[in-house]
Design a protein around this motif. Sequence first.
Motif, mmCIF file in Angstrom:
data_model
loop_
_atom_site.group_PDB
_atom_site.id
_atom_site.type_symbol
_atom_site.label_atom_id
_atom_site.label_comp_id
_atom_site.label_asym_id
_atom_site.label_seq_id
_atom_site.Cartn_x
_atom_site.Cartn_y
_atom_site.Cartn_z
ATOM 1 N N SER A 13 14.327 2.744 77.795
ATOM 2 C CA SER A 13 15.528 2.602 78.617
ATOM 3 C C SER A 13 16.367 1.400 78.222
ATOM 4 O O SER A 13 17.542 1.319 78.575
ATOM 5 C CB SER A 13 15.135 2.463 80.094
ATOM 6 O OG SER A 13 14.396 1.259 80.291
ATOM 7 N N GLU A 47 15.553 9.073 80.281
ATOM 8 C CA GLU A 47 16.897 9.571 80.610
ATOM 9 C C GLU A 47 17.554 10.289 79.434
ATOM 10 O O GLU A 47 18.240 11.301 79.611
ATOM 11 C CB GLU A 47 17.784 8.426 81.103
ATOM 12 C CG GLU A 47 17.480 7.972 82.518
ATOM 13 C CD GLU A 47 17.588 9.104 83.534
ATOM 14 O OE1 GLU A 47 18.514 9.941 83.426
ATOM 15 O OE2 GLU A 47 16.730 9.165 84.433
ATOM 16 N N GLU A 48 17.354 9.764 78.240
ATOM 17 C CA GLU A 48 17.945 10.405 77.050
ATOM 18 C C GLU A 48 17.363 11.803 76.855
ATOM 19 O O GLU A 48 18.094 12.760 76.572
ATOM 20 C CB GLU A 48 17.675 9.547 75.815
ATOM 21 C CG GLU A 48 18.242 10.126 74.529
ATOM 22 C CD GLU A 48 17.926 9.280 73.307
ATOM 23 O OE1 GLU A 48 17.961 9.834 72.187
ATOM 24 O OE2 GLU A 48 17.635 8.078 73.464
ATOM 25 N N GLN A 49 16.052 11.936 77.010
ATOM 26 C CA GLN A 49 15.402 13.231 76.850
ATOM 27 C C GLN A 49 15.830 14.206 77.946
ATOM 28 O O GLN A 49 16.104 15.378 77.675
ATOM 29 C CB GLN A 49 13.884 13.037 76.866
ATOM 30 C CG GLN A 49 13.356 12.297 75.655
ATOM 31 C CD GLN A 49 11.920 11.829 75.828
ATOM 32 O OE1 GLN A 49 11.441 11.625 76.952
ATOM 33 N NE2 GLN A 49 11.223 11.658 74.719
ATOM 34 N N GLU A 51 18.612 14.242 79.611
ATOM 35 C CA GLU A 51 19.990 14.677 79.358
ATOM 36 C C GLU A 51 20.025 15.693 78.220
ATOM 37 O O GLU A 51 20.800 16.666 78.268
ATOM 38 C CB GLU A 51 20.873 13.470 79.030
ATOM 39 C CG GLU A 51 22.350 13.803 78.836
ATOM 40 C CD GLU A 51 22.977 14.532 80.024
ATOM 41 O OE1 GLU A 51 23.903 15.348 79.794
ATOM 42 O OE2 GLU A 51 22.552 14.318 81.182
#
Length: 289
Positions: A13, A47-49, A51
């Motif tokens: 993060s 969060e990246e995954q 999204e």
Amino acid sequence: MKLSRNDLCWCKSGLKYKKCHLEFDERLKRLKRHGYTVPSREMIKNEEQIEGIRQSAKINDGLLDLVSKNIKEGMTTEEIDKLAYEYTTDNGGIPATLNYEGYPKSICTSINNVVCHGIPSKDVILKSGDIVNVDATTILNGYYSDASRMFMIGEVSEDAKKLVEVTRECLKKGLEAVKPWGFLGDIGAAVQQYAESQGFSVVREFGGHGVGIDIHEDPFVCHAGKKGTGMILAPGMVFTIEPMINAGGHEIFIDEDDGWTVLTADGSLSAQWEHTILVTEKGTEILAK
């Protein structure tokens, strides 16, 4: 690797560990000490995954919306597959099932007594009275999303309608059973209780699964179970709920000729609905439907 409070968090993060997953990890450690099964870090999406999975799901949902508008009596399942392939690739995605462990098509089309993994064919023509599950999995930029829907073709019997509707309600009951820091077994308990109360049975051998970075990840999500058992459901977990409900017994077999098609042992009808979901701090988010 052990992290200090001021190290960057393992979830990437960009935040310090103490501001991100320190409290989360301590909670899991306490639960594990008390004998509970807890998810590994690999099961917790950042969060990246998440999204990335959301963006993949936009294509997957769009594909199933397109099938909803076009599926009809007289259509071959090969035509549905072609529609799916073209939509997915035109939108920058990749059909995840195509050539997966030798599977030859872009989607699964499971009709009547086929439980799952029905292979589209130019020789299989939809007829009035059929119920069919279309199951799609999409890859976009390395992220996977997975969902399926039931379709009723033409004039369907009241028994078939009831099965389709009860199976959809089973999915809803399973979704409602997911609580942050609850138990994986709560999902199966809710699905099984409702299905059996309606006179139907639940397939055990196939179920939901973790998804997002690969097509099938841990944990396995059984749709029959006991409340208060199984793995702890921690925020950040992404998995499918996809109850397969049979009108007769729960026993199944795999077609020896193609090695894929799963059928009810007694020839009874089967239905399935599937969503990909994210466990959040407050409940759930449906990512693909």
